[in-house]
Design an enzyme around this catalytic site. Structure first.
Site, PDB file in Angstrom:
ATOM      1  CD  GLU A  43      -2.529   1.161   2.757  1.00 39.73           C
ATOM      2  OE1 GLU A  43      -3.574   1.820   2.843  1.00 39.73           O
ATOM      3  OE2 GLU A  43      -2.068   0.476   3.702  1.00 39.73           O
ATOM      4  CE  LYS A 109      -7.461   1.557   3.508  1.00 40.10           C
ATOM      5  NZ  LYS A 109      -6.287   2.037   4.289  1.00 40.10           N
ATOM      6  CB  CYS A 143      -4.492  -1.590   4.310  1.00 42.94           C
ATOM      7  SG  CYS A 143      -3.580  -1.645   5.881  1.00 42.94           S
TER       8      CYS A 143
END
Length: 274
Positions: A43, A109, A143
């Protein structure tokens, strides 16, 4: 027999230093001797997990995307990882699935890590990205998305399960490594898919230590690869027949609850182009 070869890069990152990170990652990618098809970076691979998008963000015409296009073309691989992107007035923690042709898919995300203030600096995504390569379907997430199983839950289609591999790129701190490892295994078991988690190592600019703990897990939850603390470059070839045999022998997905997310765009993105 369908196979797909992945290389994961578990590495330290230079804090908010794009030039240093891109040079370092290019050297690591060039060091890969095995034949590979998909290379996975952590990430925010060009900056670390920074809350300064105003200073670091780039458009899709910027340096990082140009670098990804060049590397993917030169190495003839799919290259993926997330970076800080600017679109209009918004900033995104954006994963890019870069093809050797220069075409790409994107995933912003969805779940922003409010504990670290990510939600105050970045806009959340609303659409998943399920990419396609060699007949494999790849679900791409970032994540903190790992903590929200519904976002990764398989949807049954006429052809069967939605995807075969679930990938998480991360900057996940060592202090919560038990959750990281446990949830990666859970996502593999409940979705009967391979799961690949690629995390960074070392301290970030806030003094937070990352132990890596990058993992590759099979659809039964068995760990095929796990690396803690050290930098590593690891290549593995996965077999499609493994998924097919497990799903045929243990057809649990057919018994899953059907559901719909209200107020969200649930459609998969186009992983083969922009």
């Amino acid at each position: 027999m369908s196979t797909l070869t992945f290389t994961i890069i578990q590495t330290q990152l230079h804090w908010e230093d794009k030039a240093a990170n891109l040079q370092m990652l290019e050297e690591k990618i060039n060091s890969i001797k095995e034949k590979t098809e998909v290379v996975i970076l952590p990430e925010m691979f060009s900056t670390g997990f920074s809350m300064q998008p105003e200073k670091l963000a780039e458009t899709m015409d910027g340096e990082t995307i140009a670098w990804m296009k060049r590397i993917a073309a030169q190495k003839r691989v799919v290259l993926t990882g997330s970076f800080i992107a600017k679109e209009g007035e918004d900033y995104h923690n954006r994963l890019v699935w870069m093809l050797p042709t220069g075409q790409y898919g994107i995933y912003n995300k969805r779940h922003l890590f409010a504990y670290a203030g990510e939600d105050a600096h970045y806009a959340a995504g609303k659409k998943r990205l399920i990419a396609s390569v060699k007949g494999w379907k790849i679900n791409l997430q970032v994540c903190y998305d790992l903590r929200f199983p519904l976002w990764a839950r398989q949807q049954q289609t006429e052809e069967g399960a939605e995807y075969d591999v679930l990938i998480y790129v991360a900057n996940w701190p060592e202090r919560r490594h038990h959750a990281w490892k446990t949830l990666l295994q859970a996502r593999a078991i409940e979705n009967q898919s391979f799961v690949i988690g690629v995390n960074r190592v070392g301290d970030d600019g806030n003094g937070i230590y990352h132990s890596g703990d990058s993992m590759i897990i099979d659809p039964l939850g068995e760990i095929l690869y796990h690396k803690v603390h050290d930098e590593d470059i690891f290549t593995i070839t996965l077999q499609k027949k493994t998924i097919d045999e497990i799903r045929a022998k243990l057809p649990f997905l057919k018994d899953a609850d059907s559901f719909m997310l209200l107020g969200q765009d649930w459609a998969a993105g186009d992983g083969d182009g922009q």
